[in-house]
Design an enzyme around this catalytic site. Structure first.
Site, PDB file in Angstrom:
ATOM      1  N   LYS A 129       0.881  -1.082   0.087  1.00 25.00           N
ATOM      2  CA  LYS A 129       0.009   0.194   0.006  1.00 25.00           C
ATOM      3  C   LYS A 129       0.956   1.132  -0.104  1.00 25.00           C
ATOM      4  O   LYS A 129       2.118   1.290   0.233  1.00 25.00           O
ATOM      5  CB  LYS A 129      -0.892   0.071   1.286  1.00 25.00           C
ATOM      6  CG  LYS A 129      -1.830  -1.156   1.268  1.00 25.00           C
ATOM      7  CD  LYS A 129      -2.669  -1.065   2.510  1.00 25.00           C
ATOM      8  CE  LYS A 129      -3.922  -2.218   2.325  1.00 25.00           C
ATOM      9  NZ  LYS A 129      -4.546  -2.117   3.657  1.00 25.00           N
ATOM     10  N   TYR A 180     -12.721  -1.966  -3.294  1.00 21.09           N
ATOM     11  CA  TYR A 180     -12.960  -1.889  -2.177  1.00 21.09           C
ATOM     12  C   TYR A 180     -14.504  -2.072  -1.908  1.00 21.09           C
ATOM     13  O   TYR A 180     -15.068  -1.613  -0.791  1.00 21.09           O
ATOM     14  CB  TYR A 180     -12.293  -0.858  -1.243  1.00 21.09           C
ATOM     15  CG  TYR A 180     -10.809  -1.417  -0.961  1.00 21.09           C
ATOM     16  CD1 TYR A 180     -10.628  -2.459   0.110  1.00 21.09           C
ATOM     17  CD2 TYR A 180      -9.782  -0.650  -1.295  1.00 21.09           C
ATOM     18  CE1 TYR A 180      -9.347  -2.818   0.374  1.00 21.09           C
ATOM     19  CE2 TYR A 180      -8.458  -0.995  -0.765  1.00 21.09           C
ATOM     20  CZ  TYR A 180      -8.255  -1.954   0.111  1.00 21.09           C
ATOM     21  OH  TYR A 180      -7.164  -2.365   0.390  1.00 21.09           O
ATOM     22  N   PHE A 190     -15.346   3.808   7.065  1.00 23.65           N
ATOM     23  CA  PHE A 190     -14.071   4.194   6.708  1.00 23.65           C
ATOM     24  C   PHE A 190     -13.806   4.161   5.144  1.00 23.65           C
ATOM     25  O   PHE A 190     -12.684   4.592   4.824  1.00 23.65           O
ATOM     26  CB  PHE A 190     -13.154   3.443   7.397  1.00 23.65           C
ATOM     27  CG  PHE A 190     -13.107   1.976   7.358  1.00 23.65           C
ATOM     28  CD1 PHE A 190     -12.589   1.122   6.112  1.00 23.65           C
ATOM     29  CD2 PHE A 190     -13.634   1.118   8.264  1.00 23.65           C
ATOM     30  CE1 PHE A 190     -12.888  -0.057   5.755  1.00 23.65           C
ATOM     31  CE2 PHE A 190     -14.063  -0.268   8.005  1.00 23.65           C
ATOM     32  CZ  PHE A 190     -13.480  -0.974   6.830  1.00 23.65           C
ATOM     33  N   ARG A 195      -2.461 -14.519   4.894  1.00 26.49           N
ATOM     34  CA  ARG A 195      -3.032 -13.783   5.819  1.00 26.49           C
ATOM     35  C   ARG A 195      -2.321 -13.755   7.324  1.00 26.49           C
ATOM     36  O   ARG A 195      -2.255 -12.803   8.130  1.00 26.49           O
ATOM     37  CB  ARG A 195      -4.621 -14.149   6.291  1.00 26.49           C
ATOM     38  CG  ARG A 195      -5.471 -13.765   4.914  1.00 26.49           C
ATOM     39  CD  ARG A 195      -5.946 -12.481   4.716  1.00 26.49           C
ATOM     40  NE  ARG A 195      -6.664 -11.861   5.817  1.00 26.49           N
ATOM     41  CZ  ARG A 195      -7.222 -10.797   5.901  1.00 26.49           C
ATOM     42  NH1 ARG A 195      -7.332 -10.103   4.548  1.00 26.49           N
ATOM     43  NH2 ARG A 195      -7.746 -10.525   6.823  1.00 26.49           N
ATOM     44  N   THR A 215      -5.666  -7.038  10.694  1.00 29.70           N
ATOM     45  CA  THR A 215      -5.704  -5.629  10.370  1.00 29.70           C
ATOM     46  C   THR A 215      -5.237  -4.446  11.203  1.00 29.70           C
ATOM     47  O   THR A 215      -4.506  -3.544  10.527  1.00 29.70           O
ATOM     48  CB  THR A 215      -7.087  -5.523   9.992  1.00 29.70           C
ATOM     49  OG1 THR A 215      -7.885  -6.838   9.310  1.00 29.70           O
ATOM     50  CG2 THR A 215      -7.535  -4.333   9.223  1.00 29.70           C
ATOM     51  N   ARG A 219       2.411  -6.420   9.160  1.00 33.62           N
ATOM     52  CA  ARG A 219       1.766  -5.355   9.870  1.00 33.62           C
ATOM     53  C   ARG A 219       2.333  -5.143  11.209  1.00 33.62           C
ATOM     54  O   ARG A 219       2.658  -3.956  11.456  1.00 33.62           O
ATOM     55  CB  ARG A 219       0.277  -5.706   9.771  1.00 33.62           C
ATOM     56  CG  ARG A 219      -0.232  -5.656   8.434  1.00 33.62           C
ATOM     57  CD  ARG A 219      -1.647  -5.894   8.476  1.00 33.62           C
ATOM     58  NE  ARG A 219      -2.332  -5.789   7.215  1.00 33.62           N
ATOM     59  CZ  ARG A 219      -3.532  -6.132   6.997  1.00 33.62           C
ATOM     60  NH1 ARG A 219      -4.281  -7.247   7.500  1.00 33.62           N
ATOM     61  NH2 ARG A 219      -4.110  -5.870   5.731  1.00 33.62           N
ATOM     62  N   ASN A 233      -1.895   0.166   7.122  1.00 34.37           N
ATOM     63  CA  ASN A 233      -1.373  -0.897   7.609  1.00 34.37           C
ATOM     64  C   ASN A 233      -0.639  -1.786   6.404  1.00 34.37           C
ATOM     65  O   ASN A 233      -0.406  -3.145   6.465  1.00 34.37           O
ATOM     66  CB  ASN A 233      -2.672  -1.951   8.104  1.00 34.37           C
ATOM     67  CG  ASN A 233      -3.693  -2.366   7.045  1.00 34.37           C
ATOM     68  OD1 ASN A 233      -3.424  -2.136   5.652  1.00 34.37           O
ATOM     69  ND2 ASN A 233      -4.614  -2.950   7.423  1.00 34.37           N
ATOM     70  N   HIS A 257      -2.133  -5.506   1.366  1.00 35.07           N
ATOM     71  CA  HIS A 257      -3.520  -6.078   1.597  1.00 35.07           C
ATOM     72  C   HIS A 257      -3.136  -7.313   1.137  1.00 35.07           C
ATOM     73  O   HIS A 257      -2.286  -7.863   0.664  1.00 35.07           O
ATOM     74  CB  HIS A 257      -4.155  -5.429   0.402  1.00 35.07           C
ATOM     75  CG  HIS A 257      -5.363  -6.347  -0.170  1.00 35.07           C
ATOM     76  ND1 HIS A 257      -6.632  -6.317   0.538  1.00 35.07           N
ATOM     77  CD2 HIS A 257      -5.466  -7.106  -1.160  1.00 35.07           C
ATOM     78  CE1 HIS A 257      -7.463  -7.068  -0.072  1.00 35.07           C
ATOM     79  NE2 HIS A 257      -6.660  -7.703  -1.008  1.00 35.07           N
ATOM     80  N   GLU A 285      -9.634 -10.498  -7.460  1.00 36.24           N
ATOM     81  CA  GLU A 285      -8.701  -9.543  -6.846  1.00 36.24           C
ATOM     82  C   GLU A 285      -7.479  -9.569  -7.892  1.00 36.24           C
ATOM     83  O   GLU A 285      -6.773  -8.271  -8.486  1.00 36.24           O
ATOM     84  CB  GLU A 285      -8.178  -9.490  -5.525  1.00 36.24           C
ATOM     85  CG  GLU A 285      -9.357  -9.180  -4.566  1.00 36.24           C
ATOM     86  CD  GLU A 285      -9.115  -9.111  -3.044  1.00 36.24           C
ATOM     87  OE1 GLU A 285      -9.898  -8.694  -2.213  1.00 36.24           O
ATOM     88  OE2 GLU A 285      -7.950  -9.466  -2.739  1.00 36.24           O
TER      89      GLU A 285
HETATM   90  P1  ADP Z   1      -8.025  -6.494   5.969  1.00 29.97           P
HETATM   91  O1  ADP Z   1      -7.052  -5.816   4.919  1.00 29.97           O
HETATM   92  O2  ADP Z   1      -6.999  -7.199   7.044  1.00 29.97           O
HETATM   93  O3  ADP Z   1      -8.576  -7.578   5.073  1.00 29.97           O
HETATM   94  P2  ADP Z   1     -10.393  -5.292   5.898  1.00 29.97           P
HETATM   95  O4  ADP Z   1     -10.737  -5.848   4.847  1.00 29.97           O
HETATM   96  O5  ADP Z   1     -11.379  -5.399   7.096  1.00 29.97           O
HETATM   97  O6  ADP Z   1      -9.280  -5.793   6.699  1.00 29.97           O
HETATM   98  O7  ADP Z   1     -10.367  -3.697   5.777  1.00 29.97           O
HETATM   99  C1  ADP Z   1      -9.951  -3.330   4.338  1.00 29.97           C
HETATM  100  C2  ADP Z   1      -8.962  -2.308   4.704  1.00 29.97           C
HETATM  101  O8  ADP Z   1      -9.493  -0.938   5.206  1.00 29.97           O
HETATM  102  C3  ADP Z   1      -7.708  -2.458   5.713  1.00 29.97           C
HETATM  103  O9  ADP Z   1      -6.484  -3.114   5.359  1.00 29.97           O
HETATM  104  C4  ADP Z   1      -7.445  -0.945   6.310  1.00 29.97           C
HETATM  105  O10 ADP Z   1      -6.519  -0.379   5.418  1.00 29.97           O
HETATM  106  C5  ADP Z   1      -8.994  -0.505   6.045  1.00 29.97           C
HETATM  107  N1  ADP Z   1      -9.476  -0.472   7.332  1.00 29.97           N
HETATM  108  C6  ADP Z   1     -10.158  -1.562   8.085  1.00 29.97           C
HETATM  109  N2  ADP Z   1     -10.739  -1.391   9.315  1.00 29.97           N
HETATM  110  C7  ADP Z   1     -10.622   0.250   9.294  1.00 29.97           C
HETATM  111  C8  ADP Z   1     -10.960   0.886  10.362  1.00 29.97           C
HETATM  112  N3  ADP Z   1     -11.733   0.395  11.421  1.00 29.97           N
HETATM  113  N4  ADP Z   1     -10.522   2.312  10.375  1.00 29.97           N
HETATM  114  C9  ADP Z   1      -9.891   2.727   9.155  1.00 29.97           C
HETATM  115  N5  ADP Z   1      -9.429   1.886   8.078  1.00 29.97           N
HETATM  116  C10 ADP Z   1      -9.846   0.554   8.180  1.00 29.97           C
HETATM  117 MG    MG Z   2     -10.029  -7.602   3.586  1.00 30.31          MG
END
Ligand code: ADP
Ligand code: MG
Length: 138
Positions: free
Chosen positions: A10, A50, A58, A86, A92, A103, A113, A116, A127
């Site tokens: 990212k 997304y 968010f 993962r 996350t 992370r 973070n 992805h 994806e």
């Molecule tokens: P992951 O990337 O671990 O699969 P998610 O799919 O839940 O997590 O979320 C996608 C992305 O959105 C996260 O990697 C992070 O960059 C962002 N994100 C997730 N939860 C939050 C939150 N509560 N506040 C701000 N950004 C968030």
């Molecule tokens: Mg995700």
């Protein structure tokens, strides 16, 4: 049986100039890089990628963060690639990520973070296709 997953380094990963370290970490964890590029997401492309999160509070910030600078998508291959990647990246929220995960090592916040990783083999397929044509994959 080998499986493929999609990783994205990212914008914060590139801002911090740790993309080389993160790619080495991915290789050391046993993943084969089948495709990789340096690119920048347009707003439309980030919104589409997304889309599953479009009702989340968010979503807008996530799209602006993901379009704030270049990213490096990678198609990775390995046995059990989706679940193993993962595990390699960690939770996350980096505050909850296990020691030694990408992370935990490099990320600052739940939003910024670093990386992805696809969350299911089916999503991984879609994806990967978001970024790569079949002919891009070695
Ligand atoms: P992951 O990337 O671990 O699969 P998610 O799919 O839940 O997590 O979320 C996608 C992305 O959105 C996260 O990697 C992070 O960059 C962002 N994100 C997730 N939860 C939050 C939150 N509560 N506040 C701000 N950004 C968030
Ligand atoms: Mg995700």
């Amino acid at each position: 049986m080998t499986e493929r997953t999609l990783a994205i380094l990212k914008p914060d990963c590139l801002d911090k100039r740790v993309q080389g370290k993160v790619i080495q970490h991915i290789l050391d964890a046993g993943f084969e890089i089948k495709a990789m590029k340096l690119t920048k997401l347009t707003e439309d492309s980030a919104k589409k990628f997304y889309e599953v999160h479009k009702e989340r509070p968010f979503y807008g910030e996530l799209v602006s963060y993901m379009t704030s600078g270049p990213v490096i998508p990678l198609c990775l291959e390995k046995a059990n690639a989706v679940a193993d990647f993962r595990k390699t990246i960690g939770a996350t929220n980096p505050a909850n990520a296990e020691e030694g995960t990408i992370r935990k090592m490099y990320a600052d916040s739940i939003e910024r973070n670093i990386v992805h990783g696809s969350d299911s083999p089916e999503n991984a397929k879609n994806e990967i296709a978001h970024f790569f044509n079949d002919s891009d994959i070695v």
